[in-house]
Scaffold this active site. Structure first.
Site, PDB file in Angstrom:
ATOM      1  N   ASN A   7      -2.713  -0.432   1.004  1.00 57.13           N
ATOM      2  CA  ASN A   7      -1.651  -0.460   0.011  1.00 57.13           C
ATOM      3  C   ASN A   7      -1.921  -1.667  -0.887  1.00 57.13           C
ATOM      4  O   ASN A   7      -1.736  -2.809  -0.478  1.00 57.13           O
ATOM      5  CB  ASN A   7      -0.284  -0.567   0.699  1.00 57.13           C
ATOM      6  CG  ASN A   7       0.869  -0.589  -0.287  1.00 57.13           C
ATOM      7  OD1 ASN A   7       0.792  -1.191  -1.345  1.00 57.13           O
ATOM      8  ND2 ASN A   7       1.962   0.067   0.080  1.00 57.13           N
ATOM      9  N   GLU A  34       0.502   2.721  -3.551  1.00 60.13           N
ATOM     10  CA  GLU A  34       1.257   1.884  -4.492  1.00 60.13           C
ATOM     11  C   GLU A  34       0.384   1.427  -5.655  1.00 60.13           C
ATOM     12  O   GLU A  34       0.270   0.232  -5.943  1.00 60.13           O
ATOM     13  CB  GLU A  34       1.904   0.687  -3.780  1.00 60.13           C
ATOM     14  CG  GLU A  34       3.244   1.015  -3.155  1.00 60.13           C
ATOM     15  CD  GLU A  34       4.126  -0.204  -2.953  1.00 60.13           C
ATOM     16  OE1 GLU A  34       4.993  -0.439  -3.805  1.00 60.13           O
ATOM     17  OE2 GLU A  34       3.939  -0.896  -1.938  1.00 60.13           O
ATOM     18  N   ASP A 147       0.224   4.375   4.087  1.00 59.85           N
ATOM     19  CA  ASP A 147       1.385   3.558   4.393  1.00 59.85           C
ATOM     20  C   ASP A 147       2.497   4.508   4.832  1.00 59.85           C
ATOM     21  O   ASP A 147       3.118   5.170   4.010  1.00 59.85           O
ATOM     22  CB  ASP A 147       1.783   2.756   3.149  1.00 59.85           C
ATOM     23  CG  ASP A 147       2.988   1.857   3.384  1.00 59.85           C
ATOM     24  OD1 ASP A 147       3.638   1.985   4.443  1.00 59.85           O
ATOM     25  OD2 ASP A 147       3.300   1.040   2.495  1.00 59.85           O
ATOM     26  N   ASN A 149       5.261   3.593   6.390  1.00 55.84           N
ATOM     27  CA  ASN A 149       6.570   2.928   6.393  1.00 55.84           C
ATOM     28  C   ASN A 149       7.340   3.191   7.686  1.00 55.84           C
ATOM     29  O   ASN A 149       8.544   3.461   7.680  1.00 55.84           O
ATOM     30  CB  ASN A 149       7.391   3.346   5.176  1.00 55.84           C
ATOM     31  CG  ASN A 149       7.190   2.400   3.999  1.00 55.84           C
ATOM     32  OD1 ASN A 149       7.151   1.187   4.164  1.00 55.84           O
ATOM     33  ND2 ASN A 149       7.035   2.964   2.810  1.00 55.84           N
ATOM     34  N   ASP A 218       0.844   0.644   8.336  1.00 55.57           N
ATOM     35  CA  ASP A 218      -0.277   1.405   7.769  1.00 55.57           C
ATOM     36  C   ASP A 218      -1.077   2.009   8.918  1.00 55.57           C
ATOM     37  O   ASP A 218      -1.544   1.283   9.797  1.00 55.57           O
ATOM     38  CB  ASP A 218      -1.153   0.492   6.923  1.00 55.57           C
ATOM     39  CG  ASP A 218      -0.360  -0.203   5.826  1.00 55.57           C
ATOM     40  OD1 ASP A 218      -0.177   0.402   4.761  1.00 55.57           O
ATOM     41  OD2 ASP A 218       0.093  -1.343   6.064  1.00 55.57           O
ATOM     42  N   ASP A 247       0.665  -7.546  -0.289  1.00 58.66           N
ATOM     43  CA  ASP A 247       1.373  -7.908   0.946  1.00 58.66           C
ATOM     44  C   ASP A 247       0.903  -7.082   2.143  1.00 58.66           C
ATOM     45  O   ASP A 247       1.367  -7.281   3.259  1.00 58.66           O
ATOM     46  CB  ASP A 247       2.899  -7.800   0.772  1.00 58.66           C
ATOM     47  CG  ASP A 247       3.337  -6.557   0.034  1.00 58.66           C
ATOM     48  OD1 ASP A 247       2.500  -5.662  -0.207  1.00 58.66           O
ATOM     49  OD2 ASP A 247       4.532  -6.466  -0.314  1.00 58.66           O
ATOM     50  N   HIS A 248      -0.042  -6.173   1.926  1.00 56.98           N
ATOM     51  CA  HIS A 248      -0.690  -5.409   2.985  1.00 56.98           C
ATOM     52  C   HIS A 248      -2.138  -5.880   3.143  1.00 56.98           C
ATOM     53  O   HIS A 248      -2.728  -6.433   2.214  1.00 56.98           O
ATOM     54  CB  HIS A 248      -0.737  -3.909   2.655  1.00 56.98           C
ATOM     55  CG  HIS A 248       0.597  -3.247   2.598  1.00 56.98           C
ATOM     56  ND1 HIS A 248       1.013  -2.315   3.519  1.00 56.98           N
ATOM     57  CD2 HIS A 248       1.618  -3.357   1.710  1.00 56.98           C
ATOM     58  CE1 HIS A 248       2.217  -1.879   3.207  1.00 56.98           C
ATOM     59  NE2 HIS A 248       2.608  -2.501   2.111  1.00 56.98           N
TER      60      HIS A 248
END
Length: 260
Positions: A7, A34, A147, A149, A218, A247-248
């Site tokens: 991501n 994203e 991802d 989530n 992920d 941030d991943h």
């Protein structure tokens, strides 16, 4: 073959970092989520200069998924998850690469929960499960990477007690993931790290990265025909600590060549 899910949290904003990682790592297949870019703003020229063919499904400001393949063009198989013709969000794309069908997904976050966004997440998860079963029934070698989530277990979140009401950790979501695995998919990272606290995401807030206050959201799921070819799985954790990082961090699997 190395297959990675990453991501990127804005492909154009973080393009230099992505290109640096591609040059260092040289993975065979990369599933990106994203993108946060409309279809026409995908940086195809830069990706091609890096040695990768690409297909992508863009969306202005939000969502967006892509599949990159080193030295070849992915052969698009599907764009969008079936089951809801009204769903226009760019969250799923599927392609054939070197004899493997790769599905790249970005499952909805679902917060705040309960509420309409959480309901949409559960419906999207149901559609994914139906499609995943059809992929298994096809007998093709398949990887579903992205991802999701969802933190499937307590090992996948730094402080489970703080996340009980979050849409990424609610019982309904974890049960949906459990049922997906029950179809016959293998969670590759967990197969190689069964008892380890392993994370793929660290929030920008609350000093999460230095504290290692992470989440594993992920995932790379492989079909039974590929499970026997798994020879490794992990996370390129150090990428998260770089300047202007997502941030991943990239999560990866390594597959042995198919039997002759």
């Amino acid at each position: 073959m190395d297959i990675v899910t990453f991501n990127v949290n804005g492909i154009n904003a973080r393009l230099p970092a992505l290109l640096q990682w591609l040059a260092e790592r040289r993975p065979d297949v990369v599933c990106l989520q994203e993108l946060k870019a409309p279809q026409e703003k995908f940086p195809l020229a830069a990706i091609r200069d890096a040695g990768y063919g690409a297909i992508w499904h863009g969306q202005k400001s939000w969502n967006g998924v892509a599949i990159l393949a080193r030295g070849v063009d992915p052969i698009e198989h599907r764009r969008g998850l079936p089951g809801d013709p009204q769903d226009e969000q760019s969250r799923y794309i599927e392609a054939a690469v070197s004899g493997i069908l790769v599905g790249c997904l970005y499952l909805p976050n679902g917060n705040p929960a309960p509420g309409p966004k959480f309901d949409f997440k559960l419906r999207w998860f149901e559609r994914l499960s139906v499609h995943a079963q059809a992929l298994l029934d096809s007998g093709l070698p398949v990887v579903l990477a992205g991802d999701y989530n969802v933190m499937p277990t307590d090992l996948d979140v730094y402080k489970p007690e703080r996340w009980l009401d979050d849409a990424l950790f609610r019982p309904e979501v974890r049960e949906a993931y459990r049922q997906l695995l029950g179809q016959g998919w293998t969670d590759a990272l967990r197969a190689f790290h069964p008892d380890e606290r392993i994370y793929t995401f660290w929030d920008y807030l609350r000093n999460s990265w230095p504290r290692n206050a992470g989440l594993r959201i992920d995932h790379l799921l492989v079909s039974p025909s590929l499970a026997g070819r798994l020879v490794g799985a992990g996370v390129d954790k150090e990428v998260r600590g770089r300047e202007k990082a997502s941030d991943h961090a990239p999560a990866w699997i390594k597959l042995s060549p198919p039997a002759p």
